[in-house]
Design an enzyme around this catalytic site. Structure first.
Site, PDB file in Angstrom:
ATOM      1  N   CYS A   1       0.715  -1.330  -0.015  1.00 33.69           N
ATOM      2  CA  CYS A   1      -0.082  -0.011   0.104  1.00 33.69           C
ATOM      3  C   CYS A   1       0.889   1.410   0.047  1.00 33.69           C
ATOM      4  O   CYS A   1       0.455   2.114  -0.880  1.00 33.69           O
ATOM      5  CB  CYS A   1      -0.965   0.127   1.335  1.00 33.69           C
ATOM      6  SG  CYS A   1      -1.895   1.476   1.358  1.00 33.69           S
TER       7      CYS A   1
ATOM      8  N   CYS B   1      -1.640   1.859  -2.878  1.00 32.11           N
ATOM      9  CA  CYS B   1      -2.681   2.831  -2.715  1.00 32.11           C
ATOM     10  C   CYS B   1      -2.190   4.266  -2.686  1.00 32.11           C
ATOM     11  O   CYS B   1      -2.594   5.311  -3.200  1.00 32.11           O
ATOM     12  CB  CYS B   1      -3.403   2.819  -1.404  1.00 32.11           C
ATOM     13  SG  CYS B   1      -3.537   1.024  -0.957  1.00 32.11           S
TER      14      CYS B   1
ATOM     15  N   LYS C   1      -0.497   5.464  -5.989  1.00 34.38           N
ATOM     16  CA  LYS C   1      -1.553   5.364  -7.032  1.00 34.38           C
ATOM     17  C   LYS C   1      -2.531   6.542  -6.768  1.00 34.38           C
ATOM     18  O   LYS C   1      -2.850   7.154  -7.828  1.00 34.38           O
ATOM     19  CB  LYS C   1      -2.151   3.976  -6.918  1.00 34.38           C
ATOM     20  CG  LYS C   1      -3.499   3.899  -7.684  1.00 34.38           C
ATOM     21  CD  LYS C   1      -4.818   4.340  -7.145  1.00 34.38           C
ATOM     22  CE  LYS C   1      -5.032   3.772  -5.818  1.00 34.38           C
ATOM     23  NZ  LYS C   1      -5.465   2.438  -5.823  1.00 34.38           N
TER      24      LYS C   1
ATOM     25  N   TYR D   1      -8.975  -3.700 -11.240  1.00 35.11           N
ATOM     26  CA  TYR D   1      -8.859  -2.500 -10.874  1.00 35.11           C
ATOM     27  C   TYR D   1      -7.355  -1.722 -10.973  1.00 35.11           C
ATOM     28  O   TYR D   1      -7.425  -0.650 -11.298  1.00 35.11           O
ATOM     29  CB  TYR D   1      -9.583  -2.229  -9.825  1.00 35.11           C
ATOM     30  CG  TYR D   1      -8.387  -2.683  -8.274  1.00 35.11           C
ATOM     31  CD1 TYR D   1      -7.584  -1.954  -7.657  1.00 35.11           C
ATOM     32  CD2 TYR D   1      -8.690  -4.062  -7.828  1.00 35.11           C
ATOM     33  CE1 TYR D   1      -6.573  -2.237  -6.808  1.00 35.11           C
ATOM     34  CE2 TYR D   1      -7.677  -4.309  -6.803  1.00 35.11           C
ATOM     35  CZ  TYR D   1      -6.980  -3.562  -6.265  1.00 35.11           C
ATOM     36  OH  TYR D   1      -6.028  -3.990  -5.224  1.00 35.11           O
TER      37      TYR D   1
ATOM     38  N   GLU E   1      -6.834   1.298 -13.089  1.00 37.79           N
ATOM     39  CA  GLU E   1      -6.297   2.737 -12.525  1.00 37.79           C
ATOM     40  C   GLU E   1      -5.160   3.317 -13.287  1.00 37.79           C
ATOM     41  O   GLU E   1      -5.033   4.539 -13.346  1.00 37.79           O
ATOM     42  CB  GLU E   1      -6.015   2.334 -10.996  1.00 37.79           C
ATOM     43  CG  GLU E   1      -7.458   2.229 -10.029  1.00 37.79           C
ATOM     44  CD  GLU E   1      -7.225   2.108  -8.805  1.00 37.79           C
ATOM     45  OE1 GLU E   1      -8.099   2.056  -7.974  1.00 37.79           O
ATOM     46  OE2 GLU E   1      -6.101   1.237  -8.249  1.00 37.79           O
TER      47      GLU E   1
ATOM     48  N   HIS F   1     -26.345  20.457   0.038  1.00 41.56           N
ATOM     49  CA  HIS F   1     -26.373  21.268  -1.327  1.00 41.56           C
ATOM     50  C   HIS F   1     -25.411  22.095  -1.362  1.00 41.56           C
ATOM     51  O   HIS F   1     -25.179  22.829  -0.915  1.00 41.56           O
ATOM     52  CB  HIS F   1     -27.944  21.758  -1.472  1.00 41.56           C
ATOM     53  CG  HIS F   1     -28.229  22.208  -2.898  1.00 41.56           C
ATOM     54  ND1 HIS F   1     -28.340  21.250  -3.964  1.00 41.56           N
ATOM     55  CD2 HIS F   1     -28.156  23.443  -3.399  1.00 41.56           C
ATOM     56  CE1 HIS F   1     -28.550  21.855  -5.149  1.00 41.56           C
ATOM     57  NE2 HIS F   1     -28.500  23.351  -4.536  1.00 41.56           N
TER      58      HIS F   1
ATOM     59  N   GLU G   1     -25.569  14.307  -2.476  1.00 47.14           N
ATOM     60  CA  GLU G   1     -27.056  14.436  -2.081  1.00 47.14           C
ATOM     61  C   GLU G   1     -27.818  13.722  -3.249  1.00 47.14           C
ATOM     62  O   GLU G   1     -28.956  13.602  -2.912  1.00 47.14           O
ATOM     63  CB  GLU G   1     -27.188  15.892  -2.020  1.00 47.14           C
ATOM     64  CG  GLU G   1     -27.249  16.783  -3.728  1.00 47.14           C
ATOM     65  CD  GLU G   1     -27.875  18.113  -3.569  1.00 47.14           C
ATOM     66  OE1 GLU G   1     -28.979  18.332  -2.738  1.00 47.14           O
ATOM     67  OE2 GLU G   1     -27.193  19.062  -4.295  1.00 47.14           O
TER      68      GLU G   1
END
Length: 501
Positions: free
Chosen positions: A65, A70, A73, A207, A211, A476, A481
């Site tokens: 990672c 992670c 990346k 993935y 990615e 908002h 939302e």
């Protein structure tokens, strides 16, 4: 590879160490778990060793990672997103000369320096918590003893009452393909390149593949993805198709239903790739500067000599078989993270599993890791966040007649002024049909998907219903939302298009 031993350390004859408690294996996951145990007042040792990639890439303490996953990346993904924002800037009144060029070398240096700072930080944290660190490659001698070998060949024996393995995995190479190992790279290498990879062929549809292809395209590089079958296997397939559709609209090329058969190096240093189109049966060729293999990962178990300790593995996956307590077939030996069979290949789950294990072992808790409803995000150019069941999984588990899917396309406010294409921005909530309609899964495709999904993951973990989500007041104007506005069911057949803010 990393192994951690938790115990009172006693120096034995011949410079050997004897440990009277527990041992574990794993990079950042092993470090986190060791730190947790140390905080409980136990003496801990971490054994960590990185076998260089076939291209010779190596890195420091922290595991996949931190070094080749992670962290780098996400930083390079951010670099690619910034490129898009710069192109949007003139719409907002910024006088930015176009095109803006990207400097791979400068970015790589900054990212790599940050990763190295994390390596140092892990070393400091281990020292602060009085965790003994061994930079040695370890394997089992028996069920209570491991042997660690330094780069220079010096051996150290560690014995412990308990051992935890968290060695993770490494990228798979298609060694049956001529030239794959000699000329290709993987995610173990891409983040440590000093120079731009140039025109790149990414092989795979995981993935990791998408990615990497996404940020390479975003940085202005000519990028092609070669995929044998479906994208993002194991994820919701409608969402996966939208992910690749958006990538294609942004310039990533896709060679679908194709498999490579040979990689050759040309006199000018370019790589000539030969592949077969599985649909037509025809053979094709193309030339690339870099070939990146992203066809899956294999667990780091082969060099551990698990058989010496009697640890059982799945003969097909080579992953270690564990129970709900993370215990292997040997009760005092545990496995956490990617190396364990049936566990999500996600850093946060492994870290939490390790912390809970440390607390159980030392009487602080009886809690076990709950692997259900774990959120995750795929950091493609249009990010895909999800938690819970996919639509396919929900129907397979509960039956199509018992599942209701609410969905909507939406347009992020950020996309409006710059006139960005939002045709793939989409949200889907998978629910039980029977009131109060328990939420089984949420799938979000759009900007900041990880941030949106993390928030809703808490509600879903707590058993949120569709009715409760609809009673939630949205913030908002945000993309999040839109989740609380999902009024249209797939079953109704109505148009799910939403205009946005």
């Amino acid at each position: 590879m990393a192994v951690m031993a938790m115990a009172a350390a006693l120096r034995g004859p011949g410079g050997r160490f004897r440990w009277r408690t527990q041992a574990t294996a794993g990079g950042v996951r092993g470090s986190a778990r060791g730190a947790a145990a140390a905080q409980l007042g136990k003496k801990v040792a971490v054994v960590d060793y990185v076998e260089p990639s076939p291209r010779g890439t190596r890195w420091g303490l922290g595991g996949t990672c931190v070094n080749v996953g992670c962290i780098p990346k996400k930083l390079i993904h951010q670099a690619a997103l910034l490129g898009g924002m710069i192109r949007d800037a003139p719409h907002y009144g910024w006088d930015v000369a176009q095109p803006v060029l990207h400097d791979w070398r400068k970015m790589a240096e900054a990212v790599q320096n940050y990763v190295k700072s994390l390596n140092w930080g892990h070393r400091v944290q281990l020292q602060d918590r009085k965790v003994k660190y061994f930079n040695i490659k370890a394997s089992f001698v028996n069920e209570h003893t491991i042997c660690g070998v330094t780069k220079g060949g010096k051996e150290t024996l560690l014995s412990a009452e308990h051992i935890v393995i968290a060695t993770g995995g490494r990228p798979r190479y298609p060694t049956h393909i001529e030239g794959a190992l000699e000329y290709g790279i993987t995610s173990d290498d891409i983040f440590w390149l000093k120079e731009s990879p140039g025109k790149t062929l990414v092989v795979g549809a995981s993935y990791v593949a998408l990615e990497c292809a996404g940020f390479l395209t975003g940085l202005g590089l000519d990028t092609t993805v070669m995929m044998r079958s479906i994208p993002l296997r194991g994820f919701d397939q409608q969402m996966s198709s939208l992910v690749t559709a958006y990538m294609a609209s942004q310039g990533t090329r896709f060679l679908k239903h194709c498999t490579p058969s040979r990689v050759q190096k040309l006199p000018d240093g370019q790589l000539q790739v030969t592949w077969e189109d599985l649909t037509s049966g025809k053979e094709n060729m193309g030339t690339f500067s870099t070939v990146l293999w992203a066809i899956g990962r294999i667990p780091e178990t082969r060099s551990l000599n698990l058989e010496n300790a009697g640890i059982n593995t799945n003969p097909n996956s080579q992953k270690i078989l564990v129970d709900a307590q993370e215990a292997t077939s040997v009760p005092h030996i545990y496995a956490i993270g990617d190396v364990a069979e049936g566990r999500p290949e996600l850093t946060p789950t492994a870290i939490m599993a390790g912390k809970l294990l440390a607390r159980r072992l030392y009487g602080q808790s009886l809690d076990v890791m709950d692997y259900s409803n774990v959120p995750t995000t795929v950091f493609t150019p249009l990010e895909y966040g999800c938690v819970g069941l996919s639509e396919e999984e929900a129907m397979a588990r509960h039956g199509e007649e018992h599942v209701e899917v609410y969905h909507a396309y939406y347009k992020p406010l950020e996309f409006t002024v710059a006139e960005r294409d939002a045709s793939q921005c989409y949200i889907k909530m998978v629910c039980l049909r029977k009131p109060p309609q328990l939420v089984l899964g949420l799938h979000f495709l759009g900007p900041n998907a990880g941030e949106v999904t993390q928030g809703f993951a808490l509600g879903i973990k707590c058993g949120a219903s569709y009715e409760q989500v609809m009673r939630t007041v949205g913030i908002h104007p945000t993309c999040a939302e839109e989740v609380a506005k999902l009024r249209i069911s797939k079953r109704s057949g109505l148009d799910p298009t939403v205009t946005g803010c």
